[in-house]
Every structure is written in structure tokens, then in C-alpha cells.
Enzyme design. Sequence first.
Site, PDB file in Angstrom:
ATOM      1  N   ASN A 108       0.862  -1.195   0.000  1.00 18.02           N
ATOM      2  CA  ASN A 108       0.000   0.000   0.000  1.00 18.02           C
ATOM      3  C   ASN A 108       0.893   1.239   0.000  1.00 18.02           C
ATOM      4  OD1 ASN A 108       0.586   0.896   2.817  1.00 18.02           O
ATOM      5  ND2 ASN A 108      -0.239  -1.135   3.264  1.00 18.02           N
TER       6      ASN A 108
ATOM      7  N   LYS B 214      10.299 -16.713  -9.695  1.00 22.76           N
ATOM      8  CA  LYS B 214       9.408 -15.799 -10.412  1.00 22.76           C
ATOM      9  C   LYS B 214       8.498 -16.611 -11.357  1.00 22.76           C
ATOM     10  CE  LYS B 214       9.103 -11.801 -13.291  1.00 22.76           C
ATOM     11  NZ  LYS B 214       9.762 -10.900 -14.225  1.00 22.76           N
TER      12      LYS B 214
ATOM     13  N   ASP C 293      -3.663  -6.286   4.538  1.00 21.90           N
ATOM     14  CA  ASP C 293      -4.690  -7.134   5.135  1.00 21.90           C
ATOM     15  C   ASP C 293      -4.642  -8.572   4.638  1.00 21.90           C
ATOM     16  OD1 ASP C 293      -6.133  -5.275   6.876  1.00 21.90           O
ATOM     17  OD2 ASP C 293      -6.454  -4.171   5.012  1.00 21.90           O
TER      18      ASP C 293
ATOM     19  N   LYS D  57     -11.545  -3.342  18.024  1.00 20.21           N
ATOM     20  CA  LYS D  57     -10.199  -3.909  18.188  1.00 20.21           C
ATOM     21  C   LYS D  57      -9.722  -3.871  19.639  1.00 20.21           C
ATOM     22  CE  LYS D  57      -8.694  -2.849  13.512  1.00 20.21           C
ATOM     23  NZ  LYS D  57      -7.589  -3.140  12.609  1.00 20.21           N
TER      24      LYS D  57
ATOM     25  N   PHE E 179      -4.333   3.663  14.560  1.00 23.74           N
ATOM     26  CA  PHE E 179      -4.575   4.677  13.539  1.00 23.74           C
ATOM     27  C   PHE E 179      -5.656   4.182  12.603  1.00 23.74           C
ATOM     28  CE2 PHE E 179      -1.728   8.391  13.158  1.00 23.74           C
ATOM     29  CZ  PHE E 179      -1.127   8.271  14.406  1.00 23.74           C
TER      30      PHE E 179
ATOM     31  N   ASP F 180      -4.513  -9.575  12.510  1.00 29.11           N
ATOM     32  CA  ASP F 180      -4.716  -8.158  12.850  1.00 29.11           C
ATOM     33  C   ASP F 180      -3.975  -7.923  14.170  1.00 29.11           C
ATOM     34  OD1 ASP F 180      -5.751  -5.689  13.901  1.00 29.11           O
ATOM     35  OD2 ASP F 180      -7.226  -5.795  12.282  1.00 29.11           O
ATOM     36  N   ILE F 181      -2.864  -7.217  14.076  1.00 31.68           N
ATOM     37  CA  ILE F 181      -1.963  -7.077  15.230  1.00 31.68           C
ATOM     38  C   ILE F 181      -2.645  -6.289  16.343  1.00 31.68           C
ATOM     39  CG2 ILE F 181       0.336  -6.345  15.959  1.00 31.68           C
ATOM     40  CD1 ILE F 181       1.105  -6.396  12.907  1.00 31.68           C
TER      41      ILE F 181
HETATM   42  O1  C5P Z   1      -8.830  -2.022  10.239  1.00 35.20           O
HETATM   43  P1  C5P Z   1      -7.820  -0.997   9.836  1.00 35.20           P
HETATM   44  O2  C5P Z   1      -6.715  -1.576   9.003  1.00 35.20           O
HETATM   45  O3  C5P Z   1      -8.379   0.237   9.232  1.00 35.20           O
HETATM   46  O4  C5P Z   1      -7.186  -0.524  11.240  1.00 35.20           O
HETATM   47  C1  C5P Z   1      -6.079   0.257  11.315  1.00 35.20           C
HETATM   48  C2  C5P Z   1      -5.333  -0.002  12.598  1.00 35.20           C
HETATM   49  O5  C5P Z   1      -5.181  -1.398  12.819  1.00 35.20           O
HETATM   50  C3  C5P Z   1      -3.935   0.556  12.530  1.00 35.20           C
HETATM   51  O6  C5P Z   1      -3.555   0.970  13.830  1.00 35.20           O
HETATM   52  C4  C5P Z   1      -3.129  -0.627  12.036  1.00 35.20           C
HETATM   53  O7  C5P Z   1      -1.753  -0.540  12.391  1.00 35.20           O
HETATM   54  C5  C5P Z   1      -3.825  -1.785  12.714  1.00 35.20           C
HETATM   55  N1  C5P Z   1      -3.766  -3.052  11.958  1.00 35.20           N
HETATM   56  C6  C5P Z   1      -3.048  -4.097  12.474  1.00 35.20           C
HETATM   57  N2  C5P Z   1      -2.998  -5.282  11.791  1.00 35.20           N
HETATM   58  C7  C5P Z   1      -3.632  -5.430  10.623  1.00 35.20           C
HETATM   59  C8  C5P Z   1      -4.375  -4.375  10.082  1.00 35.20           C
HETATM   60  C9  C5P Z   1      -4.415  -3.183  10.787  1.00 35.20           C
HETATM   61  O8  C5P Z   1      -2.455  -3.948  13.548  1.00 35.20           O
HETATM   62  N3  C5P Z   1      -3.569  -6.601   9.981  1.00 35.20           N
END
Ligand code: C5P
Length: 403
Positions: A207, A286, A276, A344, A326, A303-304
Site C-alpha cells: 500500500n 518468479k 490485510d 479492536k 490509527f 490483525d496485530i
Molecule cells: O482495520 P484498519 O486496518 O483500518 O485498522 C487500522 C489499525 O489497525 C492501525 O492501527 C493498524 O496498524 C492496525 N492493523 C493491524 N494489523 C492489521 C491491520 C491493521 O495492527 N492486519
Amino acid sequence: MSKRILLGVSGGIAAYKACELVRAFKKRGDEVRVVMSAGAQEFVQPLTMQVLSENPVGTETFDATYESEIGHIDLARWPDVVLLAPATANLIARMAHGMADDLLTTVLLATDAPVVVAPAMNTQMWRHPRVQANLEVLEQTPRHTVVDPDEGELACKEVGPGRLPDPEVLLQAVDGAASEQILRGKKVLVTAGPTREFIDPARFISNPSSGKMGHCIARAAVEMGAEVILVRGPVALDIPYGVQTVEVTTARNMYRAVMDRAEDMDYVVKVAAVADWRPAEPSEEKTKKSQMAESLQLLRNPDILDELGDRFGPESGERGPILIGFSAESKDLVARARQKLLHKGAHLMVANRIGGPSSAFGADRSSIHIVTETEAREYPADTKLNLARALWREVVDYVPDVS
Ligand code: C5P
């Protein structure tokens, strides 16, 4: 906020770099006064410093004109920060012994401003036990900070430590010395940048995150006295002064790096734009165009923040780090940030806008909303560094409800 900087220059070859430093301070709006040792004047003319700083330059303790314009005691009271760059072995020795044998050392004894010492000298001199012992004395002196020299090729052609760091590093050290130490003794982990999820060695999913906001948050935390670990994905940014970095590539790398360290932290700030999804079957080689499937199968990444929320969030009942997430959205910023906060399990969420002229991705300026369960405070467009400072001021006031 512009500052009053007293720049003390002593007599090493790096004295010529002090000219660039004056320019860098002036460029960002600081006021500068320069005091030069006798040795420094052998390398650079006081007139050069006078023109660049737009102020008279102090050279002699008993200069009648200078004393009548600004006496050495008034000069000692004037600055927000004193920066000594370059600081020679001789200046360091005179300071360590409390001498006041010229204008610079006299002012140094009379000031109560923070003093940043940036030594620069030949590698052998730098390593000499007497120099190191004198530096130790300065390190132990209240309000004094020593910025270690860079390593590299020196003017004497030797290679090793002794080079004066770049102006940007010294500016950051000065900002830290001038800042209120509201994060002293705190441990902070910040994540920044994008992650990359490789399809094969030549292709990845990612991204447009530049990592700038995360780097500013790490830098502001160091300024305010914190010990900072920055877990960063692939970015093209310099490491902020005083920050320890852990370089990662994928979301799963980042997940491990964060989870292994989170428990010891006071604050975890998840600024990174984590990818994601990742390809279900990445290839080591490749893939040839002729062998490519029509579509790509993806798996969700962990999702951390969500997992941190489960372990340490407000609902967990655990004492852990304060979690700051964020939320980048193109509309309904506050409502969506609050949804994520609750979903979250973060303590605070920072909402910023993507798309449009001041898009959060890549810009130097942004505007943010700091969102809690019950409140949202807007910070209008400003540099990311100023927003980062404002965020920390807000965050240290936040105390979680312990039920
Ligand atoms: O759900 P979204 O991606 O919009 O949420 C953003 C927040 O979640 C940010 O703080 C981002 O660092 C965290 N995040 C995460 N792990 C992911 C996706 C997002 O920690 N896989």
C-alpha cells in the site's frame, strides 16, 4: 515553535560544518547566536557566522563592544538550548574541569539552559581514555547530553568514529534537549510504514504508506525522553535520532516483532498500514506469465492491533501497554475510528483522512482527530511532527478506566 540557539564552535576542521548548521536553524525559524573559541576562528571567520546568524558573534570575554551589546551573563541567560558543534577534545576537557578561560566556557558555566555536546575529532583522540573520561564527566553533568560522532572517513583520512553528525541529527538532538521530558522512563513501541506480501520474488501486495507519521511519532517520543523501538516495514526514511529500529517486511514479521515486545511497553502505537491479505501460495521462483493463474488466492493476515486489544485492551482486565491505533478513512472519520476502537480494543484511536490534497499517505502535513470511547478532539492541518508532539501530550494525560 522557534527556539533560541546558542551555538558554541570550537577549533576543529568540522568548524566549517557549523556554518551549515546555522543555516539549518535559521531556515526553520530559530534564532541563533554564535560564540567561537580562538581555535574556531582559525578555521572560520567570525564575519561568516555573523552574516549567517544575523547576529553579532562572541569571540572574546573582555570585548568591550560585545559586552556593552550583550554581556556574557545576559548571553548565558538568552538561549533555550546551547549546542556545541564541533566540540573538540580541548573544549570537552575544559568543560569537564569547570574552566572559564574564554567567552564560551564562561557562558557554559553561567547558563542554566540544556547543553548538547557534539564532539568531532580524529579517531585516536576520540578513543583516548582521557577524552572518554572527560565525556563521562559531561554525561553525568545535569542538563548535558552528548551526541556520539558518526563513523566514516575523517579529514585526516583515518576511518572510524569522529565525524560531526549531519545537521538534521543535531537539530533533532537540540529539539530533544529543549522538550519537556513528559515521557521520561517510558518505553514506547511504534510501528510504521507498509508491509509487503510477496507473490513471488518480483511481485508483492502492499500500500502507499510512506512511514512518515510513524517516524514522526517515534522521533517526538525520543524528544520527550522515552526509550523507543520502531518496528518498520520497507520505507525510504532516515532513522530518527535515538530510536532503535527493527526492520520487517511482511505483516507476519511485524506481528512477531510486536508481540515479542509489547508486554514490556508502556505505549504501543500502531501507525503501520499493515497489508490485510497475503498470497496463499507464494512462489520461491518468479512465475512465468504463461504459467500464471487467472486469479490469486489470498489469506487474511493477523490483525496485530486486534490481538493486542484482546491481550491488553480496556476489556482485557490486564495491565499492559496503552494501545493507540490509527484509522485512515476517506469519510466518516470519527465514527469509523470509534468503531475500530471498540472492535479492536484500543485505548485511543487517531483518525486521519486518505484521499484529497492532504491525504495521510505520503504527505508531510496532515490533520487528525484523537478519538476515545467518549470524546473526539480535532487537530487541524499541521506538520506530522507537530501532530505527533500534540498526540503524545494528549496520550500522557490518558488514564484508562480500571474497573
Ligand atoms: O482495520 P484498519 O486496518 O483500518 O485498522 C487500522 C489499525 O489497525 C492501525 O492501527 C493498524 O496498524 C492496525 N492493523 C493491524 N494489523 C492489521 C491491520 C491493521 O495492527 N492486519
